[in-house]
Design a protein around this motif. Sequence first.
Motif, PDB file in Angstrom:
ATOM      1  N   ALA A  91       0.812  -1.218   0.000  1.00 15.47           N
ATOM      2  CA  ALA A  91       0.000   0.000   0.000  1.00 15.47           C
ATOM      3  C   ALA A  91       0.847   1.269   0.000  1.00 15.47           C
ATOM      4  CB  ALA A  91      -0.951   0.002   1.187  1.00 15.47           C
ATOM      5  N   ARG A  92       1.859   1.317   0.830  1.00 16.98           N
ATOM      6  CA  ARG A  92       2.702   2.515   0.902  1.00 16.98           C
ATOM      7  C   ARG A  92       3.453   2.734  -0.410  1.00 16.98           C
ATOM      8  NH1 ARG A  92       6.835   4.198   5.702  1.00 16.98           N
ATOM      9  NH2 ARG A  92       7.493   6.165   4.770  1.00 16.98           N
ATOM     10  N   ASN A  93       4.007   1.646  -0.960  1.00 11.97           N
ATOM     11  CA  ASN A  93       4.728   1.762  -2.233  1.00 11.97           C
ATOM     12  C   ASN A  93       3.813   2.308  -3.329  1.00 11.97           C
ATOM     13  OD1 ASN A  93       7.091   0.753  -1.156  1.00 11.97           O
ATOM     14  ND2 ASN A  93       6.637  -1.348  -1.753  1.00 11.97           N
ATOM     15  N   GLN A  94       2.596   1.842  -3.369  1.00 12.18           N
ATOM     16  CA  GLN A  94       1.655   2.287  -4.400  1.00 12.18           C
ATOM     17  C   GLN A  94       1.324   3.768  -4.227  1.00 12.18           C
ATOM     18  OE1 GLN A  94       0.251  -0.245  -6.859  1.00 12.18           O
ATOM     19  NE2 GLN A  94       0.548   1.768  -7.715  1.00 12.18           N
ATOM     20  N   ASN A  95       1.069   4.175  -2.981  1.00 14.64           N
ATOM     21  CA  ASN A  95       0.698   5.557  -2.712  1.00 14.64           C
ATOM     22  C   ASN A  95       1.861   6.525  -2.945  1.00 14.64           C
ATOM     23  OD1 ASN A  95      -1.414   7.433  -1.558  1.00 14.64           O
ATOM     24  ND2 ASN A  95       0.263   7.827  -0.152  1.00 14.64           N
ATOM     25  N   GLU A  96       3.071   6.109  -2.564  1.00 15.78           N
ATOM     26  CA  GLU A  96       4.222   7.006  -2.655  1.00 15.78           C
ATOM     27  C   GLU A  96       5.071   6.780  -3.899  1.00 15.78           C
ATOM     28  OE1 GLU A  96       6.298   6.631   1.056  1.00 15.78           O
ATOM     29  OE2 GLU A  96       4.567   7.367   2.194  1.00 15.78           O
ATOM     30  N   GLY A  97       4.890   5.640  -4.564  1.00 15.44           N
ATOM     31  CA  GLY A  97       5.657   5.350  -5.770  1.00 15.44           C
ATOM     32  C   GLY A  97       7.108   5.014  -5.499  1.00 15.44           C
ATOM     33  N   THR A  98       7.374   4.375  -4.363  1.00 12.12           N
ATOM     34  CA  THR A  98       8.766   4.086  -4.009  1.00 12.12           C
ATOM     35  C   THR A  98       9.375   2.988  -4.868  1.00 12.12           C
ATOM     36  OG1 THR A  98       7.906   2.711  -2.216  1.00 12.12           O
ATOM     37  CG2 THR A  98       8.617   4.929  -1.644  1.00 12.12           C
ATOM     38  N   THR A  99       8.629   1.923  -5.165  1.00  9.11           N
ATOM     39  CA  THR A  99       9.176   0.839  -5.987  1.00  9.11           C
ATOM     40  C   THR A  99       8.301   0.525  -7.201  1.00  9.11           C
ATOM     41  OG1 THR A  99       8.079  -0.850  -4.652  1.00  9.11           O
ATOM     42  CG2 THR A  99      10.326  -0.251  -4.016  1.00  9.11           C
ATOM     43  N   VAL A 100       7.181   1.199  -7.285  1.00  9.33           N
ATOM     44  CA  VAL A 100       6.256   1.025  -8.413  1.00  9.33           C
ATOM     45  C   VAL A 100       5.803   2.398  -8.868  1.00  9.33           C
ATOM     46  CG1 VAL A 100       5.413  -1.249  -7.661  1.00  9.33           C
ATOM     47  CG2 VAL A 100       4.266   0.834  -6.880  1.00  9.33           C
ATOM     48  N   THR A 101       5.057   2.446  -9.958  1.00  2.00           N
ATOM     49  CA  THR A 101       4.511   3.716 -10.415  1.00  2.00           C
ATOM     50  C   THR A 101       3.574   4.279  -9.352  1.00  2.00           C
ATOM     51  OG1 THR A 101       4.623   2.996 -12.719  1.00  2.00           O
ATOM     52  CG2 THR A 101       3.162   4.843 -12.226  1.00  2.00           C
ATOM     53  N   GLN A 102       3.776   5.523  -8.983  1.00  2.68           N
ATOM     54  CA  GLN A 102       2.948   6.139  -7.956  1.00  2.68           C
ATOM     55  C   GLN A 102       1.525   6.336  -8.443  1.00  2.68           C
ATOM     56  OE1 GLN A 102       3.915  10.152  -6.759  1.00  2.68           O
ATOM     57  NE2 GLN A 102       2.805   9.926  -4.832  1.00  2.68           N
ATOM     58  N   ARG A 103       0.599   5.914  -7.603  1.00  5.16           N
ATOM     59  CA  ARG A 103      -0.824   6.181  -7.790  1.00  5.16           C
ATOM     60  C   ARG A 103      -1.348   6.575  -6.413  1.00  5.16           C
ATOM     61  NH1 ARG A 103       0.228   1.695 -11.114  1.00  5.16           N
ATOM     62  NH2 ARG A 103       0.069   2.276 -13.318  1.00  5.16           N
ATOM     63  N   GLU A 104      -1.223   7.853  -6.132  1.00  7.71           N
ATOM     64  CA  GLU A 104      -1.569   8.369  -4.805  1.00  7.71           C
ATOM     65  C   GLU A 104      -3.070   8.277  -4.577  1.00  7.71           C
ATOM     66  OE1 GLU A 104      -0.971  12.457  -2.183  1.00  7.71           O
ATOM     67  OE2 GLU A 104      -0.446  12.447  -4.310  1.00  7.71           O
ATOM     68  N   TYR A 105      -3.441   7.643  -3.486  1.00  8.09           N
ATOM     69  CA  TYR A 105      -4.851   7.502  -3.157  1.00  8.09           C
ATOM     70  C   TYR A 105      -5.182   8.056  -1.775  1.00  8.09           C
ATOM     71  CZ  TYR A 105      -3.058   3.402  -0.726  1.00  8.09           C
ATOM     72  OH  TYR A 105      -2.338   2.571   0.091  1.00  8.09           O
ATOM     73  N   LEU A 106      -4.177   8.306  -0.944  1.00  7.43           N
ATOM     74  CA  LEU A 106      -4.422   8.853   0.385  1.00  7.43           C
ATOM     75  C   LEU A 106      -4.330  10.375   0.348  1.00  7.43           C
ATOM     76  CD1 LEU A 106      -2.353   6.401   2.594  1.00  7.43           C
ATOM     77  CD2 LEU A 106      -4.840   6.531   2.398  1.00  7.43           C
ATOM     78  N   GLY A 107      -5.250  11.015   1.015  1.00  8.52           N
ATOM     79  CA  GLY A 107      -5.266  12.468   1.069  1.00  8.52           C
ATOM     80  C   GLY A 107      -6.660  12.988   0.798  1.00  8.52           C
ATOM     81  N   LEU A 108      -6.791  14.298   0.841  1.00 10.73           N
ATOM     82  CA  LEU A 108      -8.096  14.921   0.660  1.00 10.73           C
ATOM     83  C   LEU A 108      -8.108  15.827  -0.565  1.00 10.73           C
ATOM     84  CD1 LEU A 108      -8.833  16.020   4.341  1.00 10.73           C
ATOM     85  CD2 LEU A 108      -9.632  13.962   3.187  1.00 10.73           C
ATOM     86  N   SER A 109      -9.090  15.635  -1.405  1.00  6.44           N
ATOM     87  CA  SER A 109      -9.317  16.570  -2.510  1.00  6.44           C
ATOM     88  C   SER A 109     -10.044  17.788  -1.936  1.00  6.44           C
ATOM     89  CB  SER A 109     -10.184  15.910  -3.587  1.00  6.44           C
ATOM     90  OG  SER A 109     -11.500  15.704  -3.094  1.00  6.44           O
ATOM     91  N   GLU A 110     -10.237  18.811  -2.751  1.00 14.64           N
ATOM     92  CA  GLU A 110     -10.986  19.982  -2.284  1.00 14.64           C
ATOM     93  C   GLU A 110     -12.406  19.582  -1.880  1.00 14.64           C
ATOM     94  OE1 GLU A 110     -10.843  23.365  -4.896  1.00 14.64           O
ATOM     95  OE2 GLU A 110      -8.663  23.230  -5.092  1.00 14.64           O
ATOM     96  N   ALA A 111     -13.032  18.726  -2.665  1.00 13.26           N
ATOM     97  CA  ALA A 111     -14.389  18.268  -2.338  1.00 13.26           C
ATOM     98  C   ALA A 111     -14.377  17.455  -1.049  1.00 13.26           C
ATOM     99  CB  ALA A 111     -14.968  17.452  -3.485  1.00 13.26           C
ATOM    100  N   ASN A 112     -13.343  16.633  -0.861  1.00 14.64           N
ATOM    101  CA  ASN A 112     -13.220  15.851   0.377  1.00 14.64           C
ATOM    102  C   ASN A 112     -13.088  16.782   1.575  1.00 14.64           C
ATOM    103  OD1 ASN A 112     -11.014  13.360  -1.126  1.00 14.64           O
ATOM    104  ND2 ASN A 112     -13.228  13.485  -1.202  1.00 14.64           N
ATOM    105  N   GLU A 113     -12.261  17.821   1.429  1.00 12.55           N
ATOM    106  CA  GLU A 113     -12.076  18.782   2.517  1.00 12.55           C
ATOM    107  C   GLU A 113     -13.394  19.448   2.887  1.00 12.55           C
ATOM    108  OE1 GLU A 113      -8.990  21.594   1.586  1.00 12.55           O
ATOM    109  OE2 GLU A 113      -7.464  20.022   1.415  1.00 12.55           O
ATOM    110  N   ARG A 114     -14.178  19.847   1.886  1.00 13.20           N
ATOM    111  CA  ARG A 114     -15.477  20.471   2.159  1.00 13.20           C
ATOM    112  C   ARG A 114     -16.380  19.521   2.938  1.00 13.20           C
ATOM    113  NH1 ARG A 114     -14.618  22.441  -2.965  1.00 13.20           N
ATOM    114  NH2 ARG A 114     -15.934  20.872  -3.940  1.00 13.20           N
ATOM    115  N   GLU A 115     -16.345  18.246   2.576  1.00 15.41           N
ATOM    116  CA  GLU A 115     -17.169  17.265   3.280  1.00 15.41           C
ATOM    117  C   GLU A 115     -16.733  17.128   4.738  1.00 15.41           C
ATOM    118  OE1 GLU A 115     -18.951  12.785   2.444  1.00 15.41           O
ATOM    119  OE2 GLU A 115     -17.332  13.527   1.173  1.00 15.41           O
TER     120      GLU A 115
END
Length: 144
Positions: free
Chosen positions: A105-129
């Motif tokens: 999971a961490r490698n995927q989110n941060e792209g340390t050993t694989v192509t990064q596909r960040e999924y953790l964090g808040l979008s602007e819409a997420n922040e509003r929610e």
Amino acid sequence: MSGLGMQVLSPELIALQGRLDKLARPNFVKLLTEIGGVVESQTRRRIKDEKTAPNGSAWAPWTDEYAKTRHANQSLLFASGDLEDSITFETVGFELYVGSNLAYARNQNEGTTVTQREYLGLSEANEREVVDVTEKFFNALVPS
């Protein structure tokens, strides 16, 4: 020490004291739990449906070679559903953690050993929610 004390048991004052107590000791664990549930749901939706980083950028596509190994019902970060299913939240004191305990999971989110596909964090819409949830929490403490 000597002194004088007095207790007033007026129903109106007791009701006001109850409101003051809520202000003095709000249940922040309840608030964090509500926010945790919202952010967990947002993250699961990002993995399963949205396929974008929190900043709105699209995830990198599979390489042609890797795409040949995938089946029709598989998509970026969603093959068997393990990553989506692993997203949880935890409150520790007054802190909230959202994430996955899967080894990759961490490698995927941060792209340390694989192509990064960040999924953790808040979008602007997420922040509003999250702001909406927080405002509702405080409005329940002190109705306007």
